[in-house]
Design an enzyme around this catalytic site. Structure first.
Site, PDB file in Angstrom:
ATOM      1  N   LYS A   1      -9.074   5.988   5.728  1.00 36.37           N
ATOM      2  CA  LYS A   1      -7.809   5.400   5.280  1.00 36.37           C
ATOM      3  C   LYS A   1      -8.053   4.240   4.321  1.00 36.37           C
ATOM      4  CE  LYS A   1      -4.745   6.730   9.009  1.00 36.37           C
ATOM      5  NZ  LYS A   1      -3.958   6.283  10.170  1.00 36.37           N
ATOM      6  N   GLY A   2      -7.393   4.278   3.177  1.00 35.64           N
ATOM      7  CA  GLY A   2      -7.507   3.201   2.196  1.00 35.64           C
ATOM      8  C   GLY A   2      -8.782   3.251   1.369  1.00 35.64           C
TER       9      GLY A   2
ATOM     10  N   SER B   1      -2.129   0.771  -4.455  1.00 35.63           N
ATOM     11  CA  SER B   1      -2.724   1.917  -3.756  1.00 35.63           C
ATOM     12  C   SER B   1      -4.052   2.319  -4.384  1.00 35.63           C
ATOM     13  CB  SER B   1      -1.759   3.110  -3.834  1.00 35.63           C
ATOM     14  OG  SER B   1      -2.379   4.276  -3.343  1.00 35.63           O
ATOM     15  N   ALA B   2      -4.952   2.832  -3.530  1.00 42.68           N
ATOM     16  CA  ALA B   2      -6.231   3.359  -4.016  1.00 42.68           C
ATOM     17  C   ALA B   2      -6.066   4.777  -4.537  1.00 42.68           C
ATOM     18  CB  ALA B   2      -7.245   3.359  -2.877  1.00 42.68           C
ATOM     19  N   SER B   3      -4.887   5.345  -4.367  1.00 43.57           N
ATOM     20  CA  SER B   3      -4.713   6.770  -4.672  1.00 43.57           C
ATOM     21  C   SER B   3      -4.388   7.048  -6.138  1.00 43.57           C
ATOM     22  CB  SER B   3      -3.596   7.358  -3.811  1.00 43.57           C
ATOM     23  OG  SER B   3      -3.383   8.703  -4.182  1.00 43.57           O
TER      24      SER B   3
ATOM     25  N   ARG C   1     -11.784   8.274  -2.995  1.00 41.72           N
ATOM     26  CA  ARG C   1     -12.195   9.670  -2.794  1.00 41.72           C
ATOM     27  C   ARG C   1     -13.696   9.860  -2.616  1.00 41.72           C
ATOM     28  NH1 ARG C   1      -9.253  12.892  -7.454  1.00 41.72           N
ATOM     29  NH2 ARG C   1      -7.453  11.629  -6.888  1.00 41.72           N
TER      30      ARG C   1
ATOM     31  N   GLU D   1      -0.376  -3.402   4.488  1.00 42.39           N
ATOM     32  CA  GLU D   1      -1.421  -2.367   4.576  1.00 42.39           C
ATOM     33  C   GLU D   1      -1.442  -1.669   5.926  1.00 42.39           C
ATOM     34  OE1 GLU D   1      -3.895  -0.639   3.484  1.00 42.39           O
ATOM     35  OE2 GLU D   1      -4.143  -1.347   1.419  1.00 42.39           O
ATOM     36  N   ASP D   2      -1.962  -0.454   5.950  1.00 42.27           N
ATOM     37  CA  ASP D   2      -2.137   0.257   7.227  1.00 42.27           C
ATOM     38  C   ASP D   2      -3.619   0.467   7.561  1.00 42.27           C
ATOM     39  OD1 ASP D   2      -2.554   2.185   5.137  1.00 42.27           O
ATOM     40  OD2 ASP D   2      -2.479   3.728   6.691  1.00 42.27           O
TER      41      ASP D   2
ATOM     42  N   LYS E   1     -10.985  -0.813  -2.357  1.00 43.26           N
ATOM     43  CA  LYS E   1     -10.793  -1.598  -1.136  1.00 43.26           C
ATOM     44  C   LYS E   1     -12.005  -1.338  -0.227  1.00 43.26           C
ATOM     45  CE  LYS E   1      -5.834  -0.618  -1.402  1.00 43.26           C
ATOM     46  NZ  LYS E   1      -4.693   0.099  -0.816  1.00 43.26           N
TER      47      LYS E   1
ATOM     48  N   ASN F   1      -3.235   9.711  -7.006  1.00 42.38           N
ATOM     49  CA  ASN F   1      -2.032  10.539  -6.919  1.00 42.38           C
ATOM     50  C   ASN F   1      -0.774   9.705  -6.672  1.00 42.38           C
ATOM     51  OD1 ASN F   1      -3.154  13.350  -7.064  1.00 42.38           O
ATOM     52  ND2 ASN F   1      -4.347  12.604  -5.322  1.00 42.38           N
TER      53      ASN F   1
ATOM     54  N   THR G   1       1.026   9.988   4.160  1.00 44.40           N
ATOM     55  CA  THR G   1       0.232  11.049   3.528  1.00 44.40           C
ATOM     56  C   THR G   1      -1.113  11.236   4.221  1.00 44.40           C
ATOM     57  OG1 THR G   1      -0.288   9.355   1.954  1.00 44.40           O
ATOM     58  CG2 THR G   1       1.151  11.096   1.170  1.00 44.40           C
TER      59      THR G   1
ATOM     60  N   ASP H   1       0.879  -1.159   0.000  1.00 47.28           N
ATOM     61  CA  ASP H   1       0.000   0.000   0.000  1.00 47.28           C
ATOM     62  C   ASP H   1       0.932   1.228   0.000  1.00 47.28           C
ATOM     63  OD1 ASP H   1      -2.401   1.532   0.473  1.00 47.28           O
ATOM     64  OD2 ASP H   1      -1.711   1.752   2.526  1.00 47.28           O
ATOM     65  N   LEU H   2       0.415   2.369  -0.403  1.00 44.89           N
ATOM     66  CA  LEU H   2       1.279   3.567  -0.434  1.00 44.89           C
ATOM     67  C   LEU H   2       1.057   4.443   0.807  1.00 44.89           C
ATOM     68  CD1 LEU H   2       3.181   5.646  -1.782  1.00 44.89           C
ATOM     69  CD2 LEU H   2       1.196   6.507  -3.026  1.00 44.89           C
ATOM     70  N   ASP H   3      -0.150   5.041   0.876  1.00 46.67           N
ATOM     71  CA  ASP H   3      -0.433   5.979   1.966  1.00 46.67           C
ATOM     72  C   ASP H   3      -0.470   5.237   3.297  1.00 46.67           C
ATOM     73  OD1 ASP H   3      -0.691   8.101   0.188  1.00 46.67           O
ATOM     74  OD2 ASP H   3      -2.819   7.751  -0.118  1.00 46.67           O
TER      75      ASP H   3
HETATM   76  P1  B16 Z   1      -6.631   9.981  -3.873  1.00 45.76           P
HETATM   77  P2  B16 Z   1      -3.726   3.972  -0.105  1.00 45.76           P
HETATM   78  C1  B16 Z   1      -5.631   5.841  -0.210  1.00 45.76           C
HETATM   79  O1  B16 Z   1      -4.336   5.426  -0.473  1.00 45.76           O
HETATM   80  C2  B16 Z   1      -5.704   6.685   1.052  1.00 45.76           C
HETATM   81  O2  B16 Z   1      -5.407   5.895   2.187  1.00 45.76           O
HETATM   82  C3  B16 Z   1      -7.070   7.257   1.211  1.00 45.76           C
HETATM   83  O3  B16 Z   1      -7.137   8.066   2.363  1.00 45.76           O
HETATM   84  C4  B16 Z   1      -7.417   8.079  -0.044  1.00 45.76           C
HETATM   85  O4  B16 Z   1      -8.729   8.622   0.045  1.00 45.76           O
HETATM   86  C5  B16 Z   1      -7.304   7.182  -1.266  1.00 45.76           C
HETATM   87  O5  B16 Z   1      -6.000   6.651  -1.337  1.00 45.76           O
HETATM   88  C6  B16 Z   1      -7.594   7.922  -2.555  1.00 45.76           C
HETATM   89  O6  B16 Z   1      -6.566   8.841  -2.747  1.00 45.76           O
HETATM   90  O7  B16 Z   1      -7.661  10.948  -3.454  1.00 45.76           O
HETATM   91  O8  B16 Z   1      -5.223  10.515  -3.859  1.00 45.76           O
HETATM   92  O9  B16 Z   1      -6.963   9.287  -5.180  1.00 45.76           O
HETATM   93  O10 B16 Z   1      -3.719   3.915   1.395  1.00 45.76           O
HETATM   94  O11 B16 Z   1      -4.610   2.937  -0.770  1.00 45.76           O
HETATM   95  O12 B16 Z   1      -2.344   4.039  -0.703  1.00 45.76           O
HETATM   96 MG    MG Z   2      -3.018   3.118   3.275  1.00 46.83          MG
END
Ligand code: B16
Ligand code: MG
Length: 234
Positions: free
Chosen positions: A46-47, A119-121, A50, A174-175, A150, A123, A18, A10-12
């Protein structure tokens, strides 16, 4: 679990912290929308992707009814949150990689492990670039191409496939509770970093990324494999 193996990060919250930037961006948006939002509430995001994050925020404020927040208003709100978040992540540098991660990545490289970012992000590529880690992984999942967020296992299964590995040959780190559940549903061994357990506990709970040591993880995964019926360790 024998032969080639993969470690899916996982990233964040695992590679970098972050979560506080996500919190600050959501807090700014909440203030503008007149919504209450605490750090405790942020734990639930978390995880989570958006749109679902905004929906949880609305639920916490008793505004989950369809009439309260039409879809277009939701889209505008999450786009604004992302602008705030992107302003904040500009300050990320390689110094923001969490403790123990560079050493663990070295261990994995030396051991011939395949690695991916699950990662779900959306970014994630930008954050990885800023951390100087963009080239360190064999595969980075594209969050824009993941249909089910997730705790659905999709992102972890996509990573395993991209690495050419079966799910049971992969270990997820994962966190978040949503992330641990996703790994569990992908039938992979899960390592949790400081996870606040609400339902499914990680197979190996750790207090911090500084505790990520290959020998310990493989030992625990070997025990788990026997229980899960994946056979003996090689
Ligand atoms: P974004 P992960 C997740 O990243 C974050 O934990 C979560 O808080 C965030 O809303 C989600 O990514 C979406 O991120 O808005 O940047 O697309 O923990 O899966 O690495
Ligand atoms: Mg995370």
């Amino acid at each position: 679990m024998s032969g080639k193996r993969g470690i899916l990060f996982d990233l964040d919250g695992v590679l970098t912290d972050t979560a506080r930037y996500h919190y600050l961006a959501w807090k700014r948006l909440a203030g503008e929308l007149g919504l209450a939002f605490s750090q405790e509430d942020n734990e639930r995001l978390k995880g989570v992707d958006r749109l679902r994050s905004l929906e949880i925020m609305l639920e916490l404020n008793g505004m989950s009814g369809a009439g309260c927040f039409p879809p277009a208003k939701k889209q505008a709100a999450i786009a604004r949150k992302n602008v705030y978040y992107r302003e904040l992540i500009r300050q990320i540098t390689p110094g923001d990689i969490l403790p123990g991660i560079p050493e663990f990545l070295e261990e994995l490289r030396a051991g011939g492990f395949r690695t991916a970012v699950a990662s779900a992000s959306k970014n994630a590529p930008d954050v990885l670039e800023r951390l100087g880690l963009a080239e360190r992984f064999d595969y980075v999942a594209d969050a824009c191409a993941i249909a089910k967020a997730k705790p659905d296992p999709e992102v972890f299964l996509v990573c395993a496939e991209a690495l050419g590995l079966k799910p049971e040959a992969c270990i997820g780190i994962e966190d978040s509770q949503a992330g641990v559940e996703a790994i569990h549903r992908a039938a992979m061994f899960s390592v949790g970093i400081h996870v606040r357990v609400t339902s499914i506990p990680p197979d190996l709970p750790l207090g911090s990324t500084g505790e990520l040591k290959l020998e310990r993880i493989l030992g625990a995964a070997a025990q788990w494999s026997k229980h899960a019926g994946y056979g003996e360790e090689t």
